[in-house]
Design a protein around this motif. Structure first.
Motif, mmCIF file in Angstrom:
data_model
loop_
_atom_site.group_PDB
_atom_site.id
_atom_site.type_symbol
_atom_site.label_atom_id
_atom_site.label_comp_id
_atom_site.label_asym_id
_atom_site.label_seq_id
_atom_site.Cartn_x
_atom_site.Cartn_y
_atom_site.Cartn_z
ATOM 1 N N SER A 768 55.519 16.468 34.274
ATOM 2 C CA SER A 768 56.356 15.806 33.286
ATOM 3 C C SER A 768 55.581 14.681 32.617
ATOM 4 N N LEU A 769 56.027 14.303 31.434
ATOM 5 C CA LEU A 769 55.336 13.272 30.663
ATOM 6 C C LEU A 769 55.312 11.946 31.410
ATOM 7 N N GLU A 770 56.398 11.622 32.089
ATOM 8 C CA GLU A 770 56.470 10.318 32.749
ATOM 9 C C GLU A 770 55.528 10.212 33.935
ATOM 10 N N LYS A 771 55.109 11.352 34.482
ATOM 11 C CA LYS A 771 54.231 11.314 35.652
ATOM 12 C C LYS A 771 52.837 10.813 35.339
ATOM 13 N N ILE A 772 52.416 10.914 34.097
ATOM 14 C CA ILE A 772 51.041 10.518 33.784
ATOM 15 C C ILE A 772 50.953 9.051 33.367
ATOM 16 N N PHE A 773 52.094 8.344 33.334
ATOM 17 C CA PHE A 773 52.082 6.923 32.996
ATOM 18 C C PHE A 773 52.610 6.109 34.165
ATOM 19 N N ASP A 774 52.146 4.855 34.281
ATOM 20 C CA ASP A 774 52.722 3.957 35.264
ATOM 21 C C ASP A 774 54.010 3.359 34.698
ATOM 22 N N ASN A 775 54.623 2.421 35.426
ATOM 23 C CA ASN A 775 55.917 1.875 34.992
ATOM 24 C C ASN A 775 55.822 1.207 33.627
ATOM 25 N N ASN A 776 54.783 0.385 33.423
ATOM 26 C CA ASN A 776 54.640 -0.289 32.128
ATOM 27 C C ASN A 776 54.396 0.708 31.010
ATOM 28 N N GLY A 777 53.581 1.724 31.299
ATOM 29 C CA GLY A 777 53.307 2.729 30.286
ATOM 30 C C GLY A 777 54.549 3.523 29.919
ATOM 31 N N ARG A 778 55.370 3.831 30.930
ATOM 32 C CA ARG A 778 56.601 4.575 30.651
ATOM 33 C C ARG A 778 57.567 3.752 29.798
ATOM 34 N N LYS A 779 57.684 2.449 30.134
ATOM 35 C CA LYS A 779 58.580 1.588 29.356
ATOM 36 C C LYS A 779 58.133 1.504 27.903
ATOM 37 N N ALA A 780 56.817 1.312 27.704
ATOM 38 C CA ALA A 780 56.297 1.206 26.340
ATOM 39 C C ALA A 780 56.471 2.511 25.589
ATOM 40 N N LEU A 781 56.243 3.626 26.271
ATOM 41 C CA LEU A 781 56.335 4.925 25.614
ATOM 42 C C LEU A 781 57.762 5.240 25.203
ATOM 43 N N PHE A 782 58.707 5.117 26.124
ATOM 44 C CA PHE A 782 60.080 5.508 25.829
ATOM 45 C C PHE A 782 60.783 4.503 24.913
ATOM 46 N N ALA A 783 60.249 3.264 24.868
ATOM 47 C CA ALA A 783 60.811 2.305 23.918
ATOM 48 C C ALA A 783 60.498 2.718 22.482
ATOM 49 N N GLU A 784 59.337 3.323 22.271
ATOM 50 C CA GLU A 784 58.930 3.723 20.925
ATOM 51 C C GLU A 784 59.182 5.197 20.644
ATOM 52 N N PHE A 785 59.678 5.918 21.643
ATOM 53 C CA PHE A 785 59.861 7.354 21.477
ATOM 54 C C PHE A 785 60.804 7.713 20.330
ATOM 55 N N PRO A 786 61.932 6.964 20.164
ATOM 56 C CA PRO A 786 62.818 7.303 19.030
ATOM 57 C C PRO A 786 62.117 7.245 17.683
ATOM 58 N N GLN A 787 61.065 6.420 17.589
ATOM 59 C CA GLN A 787 60.340 6.313 16.326
ATOM 60 C C GLN A 787 59.718 7.645 15.928
ATOM 61 N N VAL A 788 59.313 8.411 16.913
ATOM 62 C CA VAL A 788 58.709 9.710 16.614
ATOM 63 C C VAL A 788 59.734 10.622 15.941
ATOM 64 N N MET A 789 60.957 10.608 16.458
ATOM 65 C CA MET A 789 61.978 11.488 15.900
ATOM 66 C C MET A 789 62.431 11.019 14.519
ATOM 67 N N GLN A 790 62.412 9.702 14.278
ATOM 68 C CA GLN A 790 62.864 9.181 12.982
ATOM 69 C C GLN A 790 61.750 9.192 11.941
ATOM 70 N N GLN A 791 60.599 8.597 12.316
ATOM 71 C CA GLN A 791 59.503 8.468 11.362
ATOM 72 C C GLN A 791 58.594 9.690 11.361
ATOM 73 N N GLY A 792 58.558 10.419 12.485
ATOM 74 C CA GLY A 792 57.726 11.604 12.580
ATOM 75 C C GLY A 792 56.451 11.390 13.368
ATOM 76 N N PHE A 793 56.052 10.139 13.591
ATOM 77 C CA PHE A 793 54.836 9.883 14.354
ATOM 78 C C PHE A 793 54.857 8.447 14.859
ATOM 79 N N MET A 794 53.960 8.162 15.778
ATOM 80 C CA MET A 794 53.719 6.789 16.229
ATOM 81 C C MET A 794 52.303 6.712 16.780
ATOM 82 N N CYS A 795 51.734 5.519 16.762
ATOM 83 C CA CYS A 795 50.387 5.285 17.278
ATOM 84 C C CYS A 795 50.480 4.362 18.491
ATOM 85 N N LEU A 796 49.770 4.700 19.538
ATOM 86 C CA LEU A 796 49.777 3.924 20.766
ATOM 87 C C LEU A 796 48.412 3.286 20.970
#
Length: 839
Positions: A768-796
């Protein structure tokens, strides 16, 4: 403003507000040093606590103490860096010396070949003339230079043995530093400051031979002591018995030895050797330990043939150990054997005719063992699970030895064979000898009676076609539920004594029906040990191994796909919370050995490096689809051995269960091997499209179109003759797709993505996607995840993620974008990790 000045060199001074320096008293320095060793980077609260607890520091402000710690860390960093650079410089100097010696040897070899070429041309002309001469003298004398005189039988008196020893020394040195053997570079091995050394294998020589040169941080006497204790580092060595010791007049030592080697599979007998070992010191101070077989001596001690062993021959071999300037040793190792391949089935003969296998299992193993001991001496730190590296290395040796004993089943250890059930695919052995059961406490801590008083071993070997051993082994490790029976796992674990207390471990990752609790220890660069807790069995606490939990101590080696000729092993044994270093263990597992003799050099002119096997256009490469190019093998033999503790009156039932279990494992392995075969698995050998085509072709097109749509640039630069999927597959950055679910799992990855996650296409969907990130990485990723669906992309921004094996991976940056299908509906999310590397 207050000017605060710091200096890494003046750690006993502090900067006061008036700009003047004031020295710390010795008592103050002692207090600060004590805290530094406990906590090199104390927090603000800890520094204030230190001032309160140490009255002698009461006149120093917390900010000034902070500066002291900064300076102290700076000095420590500089010291470590200076030490590292000095070590690298010493290693480079020694490596340069080795390379110069190798260059001299090669020049001598070239001169020798030129001379031989001229000689053979002359002989050819003489032979042509001789065919016109019918005299007896011409017939007898023509070609006489091609005859090699045989060594006459030697007398085994002290003088005769010394003569053999001196001759062995001369022949060994001619192989180690001379031109007696035509050496070619070991496939995939390149010399450099981080390499194990310079490794070569023989070409056109009787028997199998390998040679290595390297630098180790141990003095010559210690190196010789370690190498002479062959069972401590050579996993295939069962025993070495010293029969007699003689001292020579020149200060040397002659030893008569009897050595036994385990058979690697159930299909071949073990080997034994009757040896002479000569230890001496040369005029330049170098220490030499050389050996050879004593099969041709008279009037002296001899070792009679042993049942179930084939007497093999060790040709002059050994170790040349030179003291190195600045400490350490430069070592030359030569292994040269005739393993009597005639005594095994023809399909297995490559195991006994491959110099590459000899180099991997023996020559390089000796160098790695020396380097590991050197590292343990210089860094004697406690690793994961509260054990020092030497203790974990001893555990790995114990696992390997126990597995080898199960595979071989020697009668002198108490093993006897059970009658077959009419099908000879699985062999059953039993052992109820007191020596085998001694020390194994099979009773529960609550007083219940013993769970068993005998051991049953079920073993089998099978031939595999077109399956990379490293890939198959990784699948077996990561997907235990695909082949193991949880009930039998529980039965095996029940034979282990339950302890009274928990043991702290690090929380690891989970996959395939198992939780990995890493020991945080790599025994060698290609070997690691871990603790596995099987899920859905017993209770579970993240931070403890508790009584009643079911665990396995597991050793995994040979997972490097690019290691030519490497043996891949997965060996495990049930343990419990009270497990100690000296506790007896009963290992089971798998061993996969490549069989193709093609991994040895067929010509000294052939380019034998890793890059050559990856070039497009040559035989055995990706473009041709020749499976032997990258993996070095199209055929391998797998050996399976499982051990069970049982009560002797239940032997018939346990035997039936064991046969069925091993047969089910064989069937599971065959299914997995078929799925992982290059004909179905596109990431190896020649490029073949991954499973799911033509859907994969369509997905590749959607990925590229969506990237261009949302980011305004092209993802790939490809020519029209190349398919989009093939170009995406070989893209240098890791490209991975995950599903649009509440818990996204990966559904596709290119070759770089599979390499980064250390997985296969078959196993990808279990991550799963969450398995390859630690806690901080998961928080940062899922906080910006909606941006992908709205804007179409995001940069990390760059960061750290984890592979499926728990290894940290750094990446420079990452891009995520929404992948839409032809109807412009969201299909998946695609990630691209740029410039990733293992930390």
């Amino acid at each position: 403003m207050m000017a605060v000045t710091s200096s890494c060199k003046e750690g006993t001074k502090i900067a006061m507000d008036n700009g003047k320096y004031v020295r710390y008293t010795p008592e103050q320095v002692e207090a600060l040093e004590r805290l530094y060793h406990e906590c090199p980077k104390p927090s603000s609260m800890r520094r204030q606590q230190l001032i309160r607890e140490c009255p002698i520091l009461s006149n120093i402000e917390p900010k000034q103490i902070k500066v002291w710690f900064q300076n102290r860390r700076c000095r420590e960093k500089q010291r470590k860096e200076a030490s590292r650079l000095q070590a690298v410089n010493r290693k480079l100097t020694a490596m340069n010396k080795l390379l110069m010696e190798e260059n001299d040897r090669l020049q001598k070899q070239v001169s020798q070949l030129v001379y031989e070429n001229s000689y053979f041309r002359q002989q050819t002309q003489n032979t042509t003339l001789a065919t016109t001469d019918t005299s007896c003298e011409s017939v007898v004398t023509s070609g006489q230079h091609h005859l090699t005189p045989q060594h006459p039988p030697r007398d085994a008196s002290p003088a005769g043995l010394l003569s053999i020893a001196e001759e062995t020394l001369t022949e060994f040195l001619s192989k180690a530093t001379g031109t007696a053997v035509e050496w070619v570079q070991m496939p995939g091995m390149k010399p450099g400051p981080d390499s194990i050394g310079i490794v070569a294998i023989s070409h056109g020589r009787s028997g199998v031979a390998a040679r290595a040169c390297g630098l180790v941080g141990l003095d010559p006497t210690r190196v010789a002591e370690i190498l002479k204790d062959r069972p401590s580092w050579y996993r295939d060595c069962r025993a070495v018995d010293v029969i007699n010791v003689l001292s020579t007049g020149n200060g040397g030592t002659i030893e008569l030895l009897y050595m036994q080697l385990y058979a690697p599979t159930t299909l071949a007998p073990a080997r034994d050797f009757w040896l002479l070992r000569y230890t001496s010191v040369m005029e330049d101070g170098s220490l030499v330990v050389c050996e050879r077989s004593l099969n041709n001596t008279q009037n002296g001690p001899s070792m009679p043939p042993a049942a179930n062993f084939v007497r093999a021959e060790l040709l002059p071999s050994g170790y040349l150990i030179r003291p190195c300037e600045g400490g350490g040793s430069i070592i030359h190792i030569v292994d040269h054997m005739d393993l009597e391949p005639w005594s095994v089935p023809e399909v297995l003969r490559p195991l006994y005719e491959s110099s590459t296998l000899l180099a991997q299992k023996t020559t390089m193993a000796a160098l790695r063992h020396l380097r590991q001991i050197s590292q343990e001496i210089s860094q004697p730190n406690v690793t994961g699970w509260g054990r020092r590296p030497a203790a974990l290395r001893a555990l790995s040796q114990k696992l390997s030895k126990g597995f080898n004993e199960a595979v071989n089943g020697f009668a002198d250890e108490g093993w006897s064979m059970l009658e077959s059930d009419g099908v000879d695919d699985v062999t059953l052995l039993v052992n109820s000898s007191p020596s085998k059961m001694m020390g194994i406490n099979l009773s529960y801590g609550n007083g219940f009676p013993s769970m068993g008083n005998a051991i049953l071993c079920a073993k089998a070997s099978m031939l595999l076609q077109n399956v990379p051993p490293a890939i198959l082994l990784r699948f077996l490790r990561e997907h235990r539920s695909e082949w193991a029976d949880s009930g039998i796992d529980a039965y095996s674990a029940a034979a282990v004594k339950a302890g009274p207390c928990g043991l702290p471990v690090a929380r690891g990752g989970s996959f395939g029906g198992q939780v990995i609790l890493p020991l945080a220890h790599t025994i060698e660069h290609e070997e690691f040990m871990e603790v596995i807790k099987l899920e859905n069995m017993g209770h579970y606490r993240e931070d403890m191994i508790m009584p009643g939990d079911i665990f396995l101590l597991q050793l995994c080696s040979g997972v490097d796909e690019n290691a030519v000729g490497a043996c891949a092993e997965l060996i495990f044994a049930p343990i419990d919370a009270s497990f100690s270093d000296d506790a007896p263990i009963i290992p089971s597992g798998f061993r996969i050995i490549p069989l193709d003799s093609g991994m040895d050099a067929s010509s000294p002119n052939r380019t034998l490096d890793l890059a050559s096997t990856l070039e497009v256009g040559a035989a055995g490469n990706r473009s041709t689809g020749d499976n032997s190019g990258r993996n070095g093998s199209t055929k391998s033999v797998m050996t399976i051995a499982f051990q069970f503790v049982y009560e002797i009156h239940l032997q018939e039932n346990v035997a039936t269960m064991a046969r069925q279990y091993v047969r089910s494992i064989i069937a599971s392995v065959q299914r997995v091997a078929l799925a992982l075969s290059p004909s179905n698995f596109g990431s190896h050998a020649g490029f073949r499209t991954p499973p799911g085509t033509p859907e994969a072709q369509t997905l590749a097109r959607w990925i590229c179109q969506s990237y261009r749509c949302y980011l305004g640039v092209e993802l790939l630069e490809y020519e029209g003759s190349e398919s989009i999927l093939k170009t995406l597959w070989h893209h240098t950055d890791a490209v991975l797709c995950c599903s649009l679910k509440a818990l996204p799992v990966f559904t596709f990855a290119n070759q770089a993505g599979l390499d980064m996650l250390e997985t296969t296409l078959v196993a990808l969907q279990d991550i799963s996607l969450e398995k390859i990130f630690d806690n901080n990485g998961r928080k940062a990723l899922f906080a910006e995840f909606p941006q992908v669906m709205q804007q179409g992309f995001m940069c990390l921004q760059g960061g750290i993620c984890l592979s499926s094996m728990g290894r940290p991976i750094s990446y420079e940056r990452a891009v995520a974008w929404k992948v839409v299908n032809d109807e412009e509906n969201a299909h998946c999310i695609c990630f691209m990790f740029v410039n990733w590397s293992f930390v």
